[in-house]
Each structure stands twice: as structure tokens, then as C-alpha cells.
Write a protein that holds these residues in place. Structure first.
Motif, mmCIF file in Angstrom:
data_model
loop_
_atom_site.group_PDB
_atom_site.id
_atom_site.type_symbol
_atom_site.label_atom_id
_atom_site.label_comp_id
_atom_site.label_asym_id
_atom_site.label_seq_id
_atom_site.Cartn_x
_atom_site.Cartn_y
_atom_site.Cartn_z
ATOM 1 N N GLY A 262 30.668 38.931 42.933
ATOM 2 C CA GLY A 262 30.775 40.252 42.306
ATOM 3 C C GLY A 262 29.731 40.423 41.225
ATOM 4 N N ASP A 263 29.475 41.679 40.923
ATOM 5 C CA ASP A 263 28.464 42.009 39.934
ATOM 6 C C ASP A 263 29.016 41.833 38.513
ATOM 7 O OD1 ASP A 263 25.700 43.465 39.895
ATOM 8 O OD2 ASP A 263 26.922 44.278 38.238
ATOM 9 N N PRO A 264 28.239 41.237 37.596
ATOM 10 C CA PRO A 264 28.722 41.042 36.220
ATOM 11 C C PRO A 264 29.226 42.330 35.555
ATOM 12 C CG PRO A 264 26.651 39.878 36.533
ATOM 13 C CD PRO A 264 26.905 40.633 37.803
ATOM 14 N N SER A 265 28.712 43.481 36.022
ATOM 15 C CA SER A 265 29.153 44.742 35.394
ATOM 16 C C SER A 265 30.641 45.006 35.650
ATOM 17 C CB SER A 265 28.327 45.911 35.941
ATOM 18 O OG SER A 265 28.608 46.061 37.324
ATOM 19 N N LEU A 266 31.231 44.265 36.587
ATOM 20 C CA LEU A 266 32.656 44.478 36.892
ATOM 21 C C LEU A 266 33.596 43.774 35.910
ATOM 22 C CD1 LEU A 266 32.568 44.141 40.761
ATOM 23 C CD2 LEU A 266 33.143 46.198 39.470
ATOM 24 N N VAL A 267 33.047 42.913 35.054
ATOM 25 C CA VAL A 267 33.905 42.205 34.097
ATOM 26 C C VAL A 267 34.665 43.235 33.254
ATOM 27 C CG1 VAL A 267 33.908 40.727 32.030
ATOM 28 C CG2 VAL A 267 32.536 40.097 34.019
ATOM 29 N N GLY A 268 35.962 43.071 33.192
ATOM 30 C CA GLY A 268 36.803 44.018 32.460
ATOM 31 C C GLY A 268 37.478 45.031 33.368
ATOM 32 N N SER A 269 37.108 45.037 34.679
ATOM 33 C CA SER A 269 37.732 46.011 35.593
ATOM 34 C C SER A 269 38.775 45.337 36.468
ATOM 35 C CB SER A 269 36.710 46.632 36.556
ATOM 36 O OG SER A 269 35.503 46.850 35.933
ATOM 37 N N LEU A 270 39.704 46.155 36.932
ATOM 38 C CA LEU A 270 40.687 45.686 37.908
ATOM 39 C C LEU A 270 40.118 45.934 39.291
ATOM 40 C CD1 LEU A 270 43.810 47.084 36.097
ATOM 41 C CD2 LEU A 270 43.580 44.711 36.835
ATOM 42 N N VAL A 271 40.083 44.893 40.111
ATOM 43 C CA VAL A 271 39.524 45.038 41.458
ATOM 44 C C VAL A 271 40.486 44.437 42.481
ATOM 45 C CG1 VAL A 271 37.094 45.033 40.746
ATOM 46 C CG2 VAL A 271 38.240 42.867 41.171
ATOM 47 N N LYS A 272 40.376 44.916 43.726
ATOM 48 C CA LYS A 272 41.225 44.368 44.796
ATOM 49 C C LYS A 272 40.481 43.195 45.445
ATOM 50 C CE LYS A 272 44.887 47.164 45.666
ATOM 51 N NZ LYS A 272 45.009 48.125 44.751
ATOM 52 N N VAL A 273 41.173 42.070 45.570
ATOM 53 C CA VAL A 273 40.533 40.873 46.109
ATOM 54 C C VAL A 273 41.412 40.290 47.216
ATOM 55 C CG1 VAL A 273 39.659 38.572 45.525
ATOM 56 C CG2 VAL A 273 39.547 40.381 43.824
ATOM 57 N N SER A 274 40.761 39.877 48.327
ATOM 58 C CA SER A 274 41.536 39.183 49.362
ATOM 59 C C SER A 274 41.531 37.689 49.026
ATOM 60 C CB SER A 274 40.926 39.431 50.744
ATOM 61 O OG SER A 274 39.670 38.822 50.806
ATOM 62 N N LEU A 275 42.716 37.084 49.072
ATOM 63 C CA LEU A 275 42.862 35.679 48.686
ATOM 64 C C LEU A 275 42.663 34.830 49.932
ATOM 65 C CD1 LEU A 275 46.028 36.177 46.465
ATOM 66 C CD2 LEU A 275 43.635 36.229 45.753
ATOM 67 N N GLU A 276 41.443 34.316 50.071
ATOM 68 C CA GLU A 276 41.117 33.685 51.343
ATOM 69 C C GLU A 276 41.430 32.195 51.402
ATOM 70 O OE1 GLU A 276 37.192 35.273 51.700
ATOM 71 O OE2 GLU A 276 38.113 37.225 52.033
ATOM 72 N N GLU A 277 41.078 31.484 50.348
ATOM 73 C CA GLU A 277 41.247 30.035 50.428
ATOM 74 C C GLU A 277 41.924 29.510 49.164
ATOM 75 O OE1 GLU A 277 37.514 28.106 51.255
ATOM 76 O OE2 GLU A 277 38.406 26.172 50.719
ATOM 77 N N CYS A 278 43.078 28.931 49.326
ATOM 78 C CA CYS A 278 43.793 28.381 48.170
ATOM 79 C C CYS A 278 43.283 26.977 47.887
ATOM 80 C CB CYS A 278 45.294 28.340 48.439
ATOM 81 S SG CYS A 278 46.195 27.706 47.024
ATOM 82 N N ARG A 279 42.828 26.763 46.664
ATOM 83 C CA ARG A 279 42.342 25.427 46.271
ATOM 84 C C ARG A 279 43.271 24.845 45.205
ATOM 85 N NH1 ARG A 279 36.460 24.811 46.481
ATOM 86 N NH2 ARG A 279 35.870 25.420 48.571
ATOM 87 N N GLY A 280 44.517 24.643 45.546
ATOM 88 C CA GLY A 280 45.469 24.085 44.587
ATOM 89 C C GLY A 280 45.941 25.147 43.619
ATOM 90 N N PHE A 281 45.323 25.183 42.433
ATOM 91 C CA PHE A 281 45.786 26.114 41.409
ATOM 92 C C PHE A 281 45.046 27.456 41.419
ATOM 93 C CE2 PHE A 281 47.159 22.057 39.603
ATOM 94 C CZ PHE A 281 48.469 22.379 39.305
ATOM 95 N N TYR A 282 43.993 27.582 42.240
ATOM 96 C CA TYR A 282 43.232 28.835 42.242
ATOM 97 C C TYR A 282 42.815 29.212 43.655
ATOM 98 C CZ TYR A 282 39.085 25.843 42.621
ATOM 99 O OH TYR A 282 38.162 24.939 43.045
ATOM 100 N N TYR A 283 42.253 30.424 43.773
ATOM 101 C CA TYR A 283 41.822 30.926 45.075
ATOM 102 C C TYR A 283 40.321 31.205 45.113
ATOM 103 C CZ TYR A 283 46.334 31.783 47.267
ATOM 104 O OH TYR A 283 47.543 31.625 47.873
ATOM 105 N N LEU A 284 39.750 31.149 46.306
ATOM 106 C CA LEU A 284 38.429 31.738 46.544
ATOM 107 C C LEU A 284 38.680 32.994 47.371
ATOM 108 C CD1 LEU A 284 36.283 28.613 47.493
ATOM 109 C CD2 LEU A 284 36.495 29.759 45.274
ATOM 110 N N GLY A 285 37.957 34.063 47.075
ATOM 111 C CA GLY A 285 38.218 35.299 47.808
ATOM 112 C C GLY A 285 37.028 36.232 47.818
ATOM 113 N N HIS A 286 37.284 37.448 48.312
ATOM 114 C CA HIS A 286 36.264 38.495 48.357
ATOM 115 C C HIS A 286 36.867 39.815 47.924
ATOM 116 C CE1 HIS A 286 33.749 35.759 50.736
ATOM 117 N NE2 HIS A 286 32.762 36.512 50.269
ATOM 118 N N MET A 287 36.040 40.657 47.330
ATOM 119 C CA MET A 287 36.517 42.002 46.986
ATOM 120 C C MET A 287 36.661 42.816 48.257
ATOM 121 S SD MET A 287 34.364 42.819 43.592
ATOM 122 C CE MET A 287 34.219 44.543 43.953
ATOM 123 N N VAL A 288 37.671 43.677 48.270
ATOM 124 C CA VAL A 288 37.818 44.521 49.471
ATOM 125 C C VAL A 288 37.732 45.989 49.055
ATOM 126 C CG1 VAL A 288 39.191 42.885 50.794
ATOM 127 C CG2 VAL A 288 40.333 44.468 49.258
#
Ligand code: SAH
Ligand code: SF4
Ligand code: F3S
Length: 485
Positions: free
Chosen positions: A459-485
Motif C-alpha cells: 500500500g501507498d504510505p499516503s494511506l497511513v491513518g486511513s481505514l481500508v478493506k484488506v483480504s486476510l490471505e495468509e495467517c503467520r501465527g499472530f499476524y496476517y499477510l494480505g491485500h487491499m480490496v
């Protein structure tokens, strides 16, 4: 005068610093900020640069919020805030909840001593919970004679005044109070994040859990008035804050001792109405005071996050009683069960202490049983640390070997339940607040879900502070890797 923004627009020349300081507390502190500004100007004239200042926080979220207030005053005084401990003014806001917090401070003080040898004009200040302990102050005076300013938790609102004294003096300025009933509103604050903020709703604690030093170093419970809290949050929302975290050692007893009593649940209802605020969090809930009204408010709210931190401490009723927690294993299980039934997507996290005096491996089995039955989403597990002056400190300690073995078992169980709970969302699309650029990979943003789980996504740094929709693709224990949708 509510925040640094208003502060920086203030006409400091209007404050006459040649006369006596005003008696009214807020004006008095602004008088001293103006005085510090004078000192800063002198410094700049002599050195051709602004003096730098660094605030280091050691404790909990409440201490972190206090550190933002310290930073706000330093910034208003004209200091250049840095993250460098090698600054002209350094202040450690200390914690003393466990001994390792204290040891870290002593360790870092040694490093500061080296910096000060190279920059003898450097000023070193200590404040916060550890300074409320006479033995700690004594040790610092004896062995760390290069410290310039020491104050405690009760007079933190006098920081501008103490700073001014310290800058003008070449001797130790020491001012630690036993207690206070005062809450001073509207001092400047320098927030760490532009889009989220902690808000103190109460100070101190009345619970006296037998292991805990907080009531001794933070004093008795005092709630802020709801109108002051709401006004602060409205101001934050106007500045672009979208997430607030309401802070107190036991938020569930908020408002009970106010002249016009109000429940925590009712406060939440009012915060919910503030436009611009999109997420509400709070910390910490004591299980003994969590009301059905609060569960109802959380259930009906679209802004209160799906995360409840509900410290268990121990799963053994016998140990809970010795800890003075005032609930049993069964009561905790019943409460957690009720929350899970009413709000199934609510993440429940907890704190656990292993090695409380008198704890047996059977007691730890009870703790493990509760962890499994509740299925915590996460837990902070601590080894019991005796705190001088608390009732538990004079009880017989548990052998170290047993503590270590039990600690590992508890930790392993927590990891199992956490993995199971966190991974349950795999494949879903959820809303995340983009909080920062990923530490390890600058092409990724790190976002936080309502249930407090982190997700990393491109994601673009300008998005910091915004609420975005993210697909939770890969669970790595305590966190996820995903993509914005
Ligand atoms: N007010 C909060 C906790 C504040 S301290 C509450 O009551 O839940 C944060 C955590 O530190 C506690 O929940 C407890 O688990 C841990 N803690 C406090 N005193 C401790 C001690 N003496 N030794 C080990 N852990 C301790
Ligand atoms: Fe400490 Fe208990 Fe108060 Fe929490 S509720 S701060 S653990 S005394
Ligand atoms: Fe530590 Fe004080 Fe917080 S002792 S946990 S900083 S209230």
C-alpha cells in the motif's frame, strides 16, 4: 488552550515573566513554559542551534500518554524533539511494575552518564512510577549523582515549572509527592500518532491486588469529568483523530466516585456519538466490575472495537483469593462465556502471572484450563516479581525451577489458543486502520484490525491513518499477510 496547535499559535510575549508566577495552576504552568522559552532563546543565541530533547517511555499506555504530555510541554518551550538519548535534555518516564523495568532504567542511566561526560551541559531527568519509591530515589541520589531532575506521578502537571527550575539550577531538583487529588486539564500534548490517541479517563487504582505496586505509586482512583473527556475527544476528532483508546487501570469503575456519578458504559455511549471518531478502544477492564450494561453497549456499538483485554492473572480460585482479585475461576469463566455468547467475534486477551507466592503446579493446571476454555486471542505472561511494600512481597517465594517450567507450559498453551483464534479469519475481508509503513519492508503497510490483530499489505504510505478493506490471505501465527480490496 487545549493542545500544541493552539499553543504554537499563542502569543507568548503576552505572558509577563518578569513578575510573580500566577497561583492558578494552568496559567502558572503556561507562565513557566514562557520562562523556558526564554532560556531556549538564550541557548540558541549561544550555540547557534535549538536545544534538543528526548522523552523515553518505559511503562504502560498510561505512562505513554503522560510522555506525550511531557513532549507537548518541551515542544511548547521551544525544544527540538528527537528520538536520540544523546540530547541536551533527556527525560525517562519510568515504570516499576516488575523489577526488570527498574533494571532497564539503571542500565540506560549508565549510558546517559557517558553522553553527559561529553556534553556537560546536558540535563537528565527522571519521573514516573519508579520515582514514587523512596528506595529507588535514594539509590539514584547515591549512585547516579549526575541526574538533574526527579519528580513523581502526582505532580507531573507541574513539569513546566520543574523544567524551568532545572534549567536555571546546577543542583538536583527533587520533588516527589505522596498523593494528590488534583487533575489539571488543558496542558499541551504532543501526540505520537496524528490519527489515533490515548485519553486518560481516570487516574490511580483502589484495588490493591496483593502483588501490585500501582496503587502505591499512582495513588487513589480519580475519574475525570465526562464533559472534560468528551471535549478532549471532540478536539482530537477535529484534528483528524479517528481512533481513541480510553485509559484507566480499571475503566469499569469509571465515574463511580464523581459528584454526579456516571457508568463507564454510559461514557462509551456518549463517546460513540462524537462525529469523526470511527474506532473506540479501552484498557484495562477488571473482571470483577465488568457489567452487563457494558456488554450490551459493546454489542450494539458500531465503533467499539472487537477486542477486550480482561486480565485473568491466575485460573486458580485459591491464588486469585491470595491475589485479592475478588473473583473465582468459575466467575471468570462465566463472564468470558457470556461475552463470547453475546459478541462471538470479540477477541479476548489477558494478563497472566506465573509464580505468585504459594502457587503449586496444580494451581497452574487451573490457569491452563482457563486458557483452553476461554481460548484467548493473545496473552501477556509475566513471571511474578516481588514489589517492596506490597502484601505478597513478604510471602514465601516459589522455587525458580518450578516457575520456569510452569511459565513455559502457560506460554505454550497461550500460543496454541492464539494461533487457533487468529487463524479463524483466514480468507475474510476485514477493515484495517493503516498505522505505519512496515518496519522491514517499505512497500508494505501495517494495519490493525478491529480485533487488534495486525495485517501487513502492499500500500501507498499516503494511506497511513486511513481505514481500508484488506483480504486476510495468509495467517503467520499472530499476524496476517494480505491485500487491499
Ligand atoms: N490495571 C491492570 C493491570 C496493570 S499492570 C489490571 O488490573 O488488569 C499490568 C500487568 O502487570 C498486570 O495485569 C499483571 O499481570 C502484571 N503485574 C502487575 N504486578 C506484577 C508483579 N508484581 N509481578 C508480575 N507481574 C505483575
Ligand atoms: Fe494493579 Fe490490581 Fe490495580 Fe490492576 S487493578 S493496577 S493489577 S492493583
Ligand atoms: Fe508501570 Fe506505572 Fe504503568 S508502574 S505499568 S508505568 S502505572
Amino acid at each position: 488552550m487545549k493542545n500544541t496547535k493552539v499553543c504554537s499559535e499563542m502569543d507568548w510575549k503576552e505572558i509577563d515573566i518578569s513578575g510573580q508566577p500566577p497561583a492558578e495552576e494552568l496559567s502558572r504552568q503556561y507562565f513557566y513554559i514562557a520562562k523556558c522559552r526564554h532560556w531556549v532563546k538564550d541557548f540558541e543565541g549561544k550555540n547557534g542551534r535549538l536545544p534538543t530533547a528526548c522523552v523515553v517511555n518505559y511503562g504502560c499506555q498510561m505512562n505513554a500518554r503522560d510522555s506525550e504530555k511531557l513532549a507537548g510541554i518541551l515542544e511548547s518551550a521551544g525544544f527540538l524533539l528527537t528520538e536520540e538519548e544523546n540530547s541536551d535534555f533527556v527525560i525517562f518516564n519510568t515504570c516499576t511494575v516488575r523489577d526488570n523495568a527498574n533494571q532497564r532504567v539503571y542500565g540506560r542511566l549508565g549510558v546517559l552518564n557517558g553522553y553527559k561526560r561529553r556534553n556537560p551541559a546536558m540535563k537528565i531527568a527522571l519521573c514516573g512510577c519508579m520515582m514514587q519509591e523512596p528506595s529507588a530515589v535514594e539509590k539514584i541520589r547515591k549512585s547516579y549523582g549526575f541526574v538533574d531532575l526527579i519528580f513523581g506521578t502526582h505532580n507531573i502537571y507541574k513539569f513546566a515549572e520543574l523544567l524551568s527550575l532545572c534549567l536555571e539550577s546546577d543542583r538536583l531538583v527533587l520533588d516527589v509527592w505522596k498523593d494528590t487529588d488534583k487533575i489539571v486539564e488543558d496542558l499541551p500534548v504532543e501526540r505520537k500518532y496524528p490519527f489515533k490517541s490515548g485519553i486518560n479517563i481516570m487516574f490511580g487504582c483502589n484495588n490493591f491486588c496483593s502483588y501490585c505496586i500501582v496503587p502505591y505509586v499512582r495513588g487513589r482512583e480519580r475519574s475525570r469529568k465526562p464533559e472534560d473527556i468528551l471535549r478532549e475527544i471532540e478536539g482530537l476528532a477535529a484534528e483528524g483523530v479517528v481512533e481513541v483508546m480510553l485509559l484507566g487501570q480499571n475503566v469499569n469503575s469509571y465515574g463511580k466516585n464523581l459528584e454526579e456519578p456516571i457508568s463507564f458504559a454510559e461514557l462509551l455511549r456518549r463517546v460513540e456519538k462524537i462525529q469523526g471518531i470511527k474506532r473506540i478502544r479501552f484498557m484495562t477492564s477488571h473482571p470483577k466490575d465488568l457489567s452487563d450494561e457494558l456488554i450490551q453497549v459493546m454489542k450494539e456499538s458500531s465503533k467499539i472495537c472487537r477486542h477486550l483485554h480482561l486480565p485473568l492473572q491466575s485460573g486458580s480460585t485459591r491464588i486469585l483469593q491470595a491475589m485479592n482479585r475478588r473473583y473465582t475461576k468459575e466467575q471468570y469463566l462465566e463472564l468470558a462465556g457470556k461475552i463470547r455468547r453475546e459478541i462471538p467475534d470479540m477477541a479476548i486477551t489477558t494478563d497472566i502471572i506465573v509464580g505468585f507466592p504459594g502457587e503449586t503446579p496444580e494451581d497452574v493446571e487451573d490457569t491452563i484450563d482457563v486458557i483452553r476454555r476461554v481460548g484467548f486471542d493473545n496473552a501477556f505472561t509475566f513471571i511474578y516479581s516481588p514489589r517492596t511494600g506490597t502484601p505478597a512481597a513478604s510471602m514465601t517465594p516459589v522455587p525458580e525451577k518450578q516457575v520456569r517450567e510452569c511459565f513455559d507450559r502457560v506460554l505454550q498453551t497461550v500460543q496454541e489458543t492464539a494461533k487457533e483464534r487468529v487463524s479463524a479469519y483466514q480468507g475474510q475481508v476485514m477493515e484495517a486502520l493503516a498505522e505505519e509503513i512496515n518496519e522491514h519492508d517499505a512497500s508494505l503497510l501495517t494495519g490493525r484490525l478491529s480485533n487488534n490483530t495486525l495485517v501487513h499489505f502492499p500500500g501507498d504510505p499516503s494511506l497511513v491513518g486511513s481505514l481500508v478493506k484488506v483480504s486476510l490471505e495468509e495467517c503467520r501465527g499472530f499476524y496476517y499477510l494480505g491485500h487491499m480490496v
